[in-house]
Motif scaffolding. Structure first.
Motif, PDB file in Angstrom:
ATOM      1  N   HIS A  40      16.581  13.191   3.115  1.00 10.54           N
ATOM      2  CA  HIS A  40      16.649  13.803   1.801  1.00 10.54           C
ATOM      3  C   HIS A  40      16.129  12.742   0.865  1.00 10.54           C
ATOM      4  O   HIS A  40      15.060  12.766   0.038  1.00 10.54           O
ATOM      5  CB  HIS A  40      17.820  14.460   1.390  1.00 10.54           C
ATOM      6  N   ARG A  41      16.553  11.463   1.318  1.00 10.96           N
ATOM      7  CA  ARG A  41      16.441  10.226   0.404  1.00 10.96           C
ATOM      8  C   ARG A  41      15.129  10.032   0.633  1.00 10.96           C
ATOM      9  O   ARG A  41      14.147   9.656  -0.614  1.00 10.96           O
ATOM     10  CB  ARG A  41      17.435   9.229   0.759  1.00 10.96           C
ATOM     11  N   ASN A  43      12.462  11.593   1.643  1.00 14.28           N
ATOM     12  CA  ASN A  43      11.565  12.761   1.760  1.00 14.28           C
ATOM     13  C   ASN A  43      10.506  12.856   2.822  1.00 14.28           C
ATOM     14  O   ASN A  43       9.298  12.960   2.764  1.00 14.28           O
ATOM     15  CB  ASN A  43      10.568  12.583   0.535  1.00 14.28           C
ATOM     16  N   GLU A 117      12.535  21.130   7.167  1.00 18.87           N
ATOM     17  CA  GLU A 117      12.349  20.572   5.659  1.00 18.87           C
ATOM     18  C   GLU A 117      13.655  19.676   5.426  1.00 18.87           C
ATOM     19  O   GLU A 117      14.621  20.022   5.879  1.00 18.87           O
ATOM     20  CB  GLU A 117      12.322  21.684   4.885  1.00 18.87           C
ATOM     21  N   GLU A 119      15.257  18.723   2.736  1.00 16.46           N
ATOM     22  CA  GLU A 119      16.198  19.200   1.536  1.00 16.46           C
ATOM     23  C   GLU A 119      17.260  20.020   2.139  1.00 16.46           C
ATOM     24  O   GLU A 119      18.408  20.162   1.740  1.00 16.46           O
ATOM     25  CB  GLU A 119      15.334  19.801   0.533  1.00 16.46           C
ATOM     26  N   ASN A 120      16.792  21.051   3.024  1.00 14.12           N
ATOM     27  CA  ASN A 120      17.935  22.251   3.514  1.00 14.12           C
ATOM     28  C   ASN A 120      17.826  22.386   5.011  1.00 14.12           C
ATOM     29  O   ASN A 120      18.529  23.240   5.419  1.00 14.12           O
ATOM     30  CB  ASN A 120      17.772  23.335   2.672  1.00 14.12           C
ATOM     31  N   GLN A 121      17.045  21.624   5.649  1.00 12.73           N
ATOM     32  CA  GLN A 121      17.028  21.868   6.991  1.00 12.73           C
ATOM     33  C   GLN A 121      16.572  22.915   7.713  1.00 12.73           C
ATOM     34  O   GLN A 121      16.632  23.360   8.779  1.00 12.73           O
ATOM     35  CB  GLN A 121      18.702  21.346   7.873  1.00 12.73           C
ATOM     36  N   ARG A 156       3.280  21.392   0.588  1.00  9.62           N
ATOM     37  CA  ARG A 156       4.931  21.666   0.299  1.00  9.62           C
ATOM     38  C   ARG A 156       5.045  22.993  -0.035  1.00  9.62           C
ATOM     39  O   ARG A 156       6.256  23.581   0.161  1.00  9.62           O
ATOM     40  CB  ARG A 156       5.282  20.537  -0.476  1.00  9.62           C
ATOM     41  N   GLN A 160       7.567  25.946   1.513  1.00  9.40           N
ATOM     42  CA  GLN A 160       8.808  26.346   0.883  1.00  9.40           C
ATOM     43  C   GLN A 160       8.900  27.797   0.801  1.00  9.40           C
ATOM     44  O   GLN A 160       9.910  28.342   1.082  1.00  9.40           O
ATOM     45  CB  GLN A 160       9.132  25.595  -0.524  1.00  9.40           C
TER      46      GLN A 160
END
Length: 694
Positions: A40-41, A43, A117, A119-121, A156, A160
């Motif tokens: 996450h950190r 990206n 992804e 952010e939320n796996q 991206r 998403q």
């Protein structure tokens, strides 16, 4: 080759599979907050690789790609890399296998390779095995890494949007409904399942049509139970018997079964059960032991008895730790080659046998036919002992003695070879399956060593993997890891009920009640019915499944509902019976849609429609054995019997009401809602069981 001085984040793990990758040049992490936070950190998308230590193609991909400095450099530059042992984290494996099927429209498997992804796996691309360079229609892994990294940063919003659709599809997987009334539950799915299984049956070699061919224990158990099914016609019951019998006898003759050392391999690559994928898994063998115990009680063949004896001894010899728990698996490979430990040349066999032994052994094991595995011979029963005795004009006894002597020689020589790797972690759920299998085999054969082995494993699990009223998943080298899943509770409770029927032991019933209560408290959805795979305090993942369908192991919902239902009948505990009923109602739509895929839930349905026969024996411990043998000496799948010594203290619920009359053994038999008067004469007891049916 990897640099042995380079270590990644797997070096502190206990899983043999993860430790196999600890010196890869890939900067692997275990699934952890540290890895997810870094993704996450920075990206960076996540490469999630899921496998297990006995997986042949996992080894291939590791050697081709994860040991490659060039491929590792691409992985380390563009991704956060997470390696998962699917046996320790079946929660992750279930979710991402489903996602892979949704994304690709193809079946899953191992190694599983998913791109998540950060952010939320949520996964946005995936597959199974990828070669290092493109071949056979598969993209090369190195090129794939570069293309996915580029796509991730350039598209991206598109990713998403796809992720939102995937999460919505996960929600739609839950087909449970609370709008089912008890009167809507009926025997139609039982009949439909029998028809579906019969239609897909291979009438020549047994099992289900096609290759590769898997044992499918839950389906074969359904067929065995159908032999006594009140819901079926006599013709359908006979068809179920024919299906189960041909399958189990053919498997016992085939190469999927280790003809020298006992135990079954994972599956056969052909339709005739001859050539296996050589890995041996604890969960297969536990289930198959229970199946063959039922089969031995049903038709009593020498082949079934041999499988029980040899596989039980194999489990003790090769799979049971000195501490008592059962190990997880044996690898397919040894010395870098699949099956090398198991296969033979003619010259090797001939050198070990007497001149008069070899022709007989060669005919029996197929050595007189062309090589069947990469220029070597993998042994299988090419002809039945009965047919061979007739062909050679030998007495069956002499033939059996000659074969036994020859097999001992071959086995002893094979023991000198370099052995396949063993995954020596101890898993609670798989130990539950093997404890049940060993208890069933011990009871069917009247073999106390097998029952004692099951007791040692149970004591190990209770002593090491049961902490503060909760189960843990895995034990290795003195360390326990991961909070327990539904299967851990379901399979262990089922095993306890099987072991209690094989013998009574103080404390085991109390442990069964503790397991039931913990499962209800932490896994049940009391509003909608059924049980989640993960507990109420488990880490939050992208999906919380409620598994209803059987796979290589039976569905936890089916096993737990069935065990709760049986325990509820034994103890007179309505909460357990109601939880089982809620599970049936919640899963009713799914059961009706594909009955044959829900065989473990069909057991619960069958005993909800036709309540089990409960046999409680009380009396002096030294006199109970012959009574127990009467109650358990035949195939009666809907009978539950407990032989409880006179002085037993560990009694719960209505079991306290069953008391011996003086110093005589006293039998109480309840069928449905009707109980017999106390029976104190063995002949009257036999007659009553015969009159009540099975």
């Amino acid at each position: 080759m990897p640099n042995p001085s380079v270590k990644n984040h797997l070096q502190g793990e206990t899983s043999p599979y993860l430790l196999q990758h600890a010196d890869n040049p890939v900067d692997w992490y275990p699934w952890s907050e540290e890895a997810l936070a870094r993704a996450h950190r920075e990206n960076k998308p996540i490469v999630l690789s899921i496998g297990y230590s006995a997986c042949h193609w996992c080894h291939v991909m590791a050697h081709e790609s994860f040991e490659s400095p060039e491929i590792a450099a691409a992985m380390n530059e563009h991704f956060i890399n997470i390696k998962v042992d699917r046996e320790e984290r079946p929660d992750l494996d279930q979710i991402y296998q489903l996602a892979q099927q949704m994304l690709t429209g193809r079946p899953g498997g191992w190694p599983l390779t998913m791109f998540l992804e950060p952010e939320n796996q949520v996964p946005f691309f995936g597959g199974t095995y990828f070669p290092p360079e493109g071949r056979h229609g598969l993209p090369g892994f190195k090129d794939l890494l570069e293309r996915i990294a580029e796509f991730f940063h350039a598209h991206r919003e598109e990713i998403q949007s796809q992720n939102s659709r995937l999460l919505a599809a996960f929600e739609e997987l839950d087909t449970r409904t609370s709008a089912v009334e008890p009167e809507m539950l009926g025997p139609a799915p039982l009949k439909a399942a029998q028809q579906q299984l019969a239609q897909s049956f291979d009438p020549r070699y047994g099992g289900f049509k096609g290759a590769p061919k898997f044992p499918n224990p839950s389906s074969i158990e359904r067929c065995l139970r159908d032999v006594r099914g009140e819901h079926l016609s006599a013709e359908a019951r006979q068809k179920a018997l024919d299906l189960a019998r041909l399958t189990l006898e053919q498997m016992a003759q085939g190469g999927i079964y280790d003809q020298l050392g006992g135990g079954f391999c994972r599956y056969a690559v052909d339709s005739q059960w001859r050539i296996p994928h050589f890995e041996k898994m604890l969960y297969d063998n536990g289930q198959l032991l229970a199946l063959y115990a039922d089969a031995y009680e049903l038709w009593g063949s020498e082949r079934c008895r041999r499988v029980l004896e040899e596989t039980g001894h194999w489990a003790i010899r090769e799979m049971q730790s000195p501490e008592g728990g059962y190990y997880s698996s044996l690898d397919a490979d040894s010395e870098g080659r699949e099956g090398k430990f198991y296969v033979w040349t003619r010259e090797q066999v001939q050198a070990l046998l007497e001149e008069d032994e070899y022709p007989l052994v060669a005919r029996y094991f197929g050595l007189d036919q062309p090589a069947n595995f990469e220029g070597h011979w993998h042994l299988y029963g090419a002809i039945t002992p009965e047919a061979l005795a007739q062909e050679l004009n030998l007495s069956p006894r002499i033939l059996e003695e000659t074969l036994a002597t020859a097999k001992q020689k071959l086995f002893a020589a094979r023991e000198e070879r370099i052995r396949p790797g063993r995954d020596d972690k101890i898993l609670t759920s798989w130990n539950g399956l093997m404890i049940k299998g060993m208890a069933a085999a011990g009871q069917a054969l009247a073999e106390p060593a097998f029952i004692a082995s099951a007791e040692r494993a149970l004591d190990f699990v209770r002593g090491h993997l049961w902490r503060e009223g909760r189960l843990l998943v895995s034990y290795k080298d003195g360390r326990v890891q991961h909070p327990g899943y539904l299967d851990d509770y379901a399979f262990l409770l089922d095993a306890l009920l099987a072991l209690l029927q094989a013998r009574w032991r103080e404390g085991d019933l109390a442990f069964a009640v503790e397991l039931a209560e913990a499962a209800l408290a932490h896994f049940e959805d009391p509003a909608q019915g059924g049980f989640y795979f993960t507990a109420d305090d488990h880490e939050t993942l992208i999906h919380r499944p409620v598994p209803l369908m059987d796979n290589a192991t039976p569905a936890g919902n089916g096993v737990l509902a069935w065990s709760l239902q049986r325990l509820g009948h034994l103890l007179g505990e309505m909460r357990y019976l109601k939880a089982a009923e809620r599970t049936l109602k919640a899963s009713w739509a799914s059961i009706q849609h594909t009955p044959h895929a829900h065989c473990s839930l069909l057991k619960t349905l069958e005993e909800w429609l036709y309540p089990p026969q409960m046999v409680i024996l009380r009396g002096p411990e030294e006199n109970l054995g012959s009574w127990r043998a009467i109650a358990t000496g035949e195939y009666a799948p809907r009978r539950v019997s407990l032989a409880i010594p006179k002085g037993a203290r560990d009694l719960w619920g209505q079991l306290e009401e069953y008391r011996p009359e003086g110093d005589r053994v006293t039998a109480y038999v309840c069928s449905g809602h009707t109980c017999s008067p106390p029976l104190t004469q063995q002949e009257a007891f036999k007659a009553h069981l015969a009159d009540q049916g099975r």
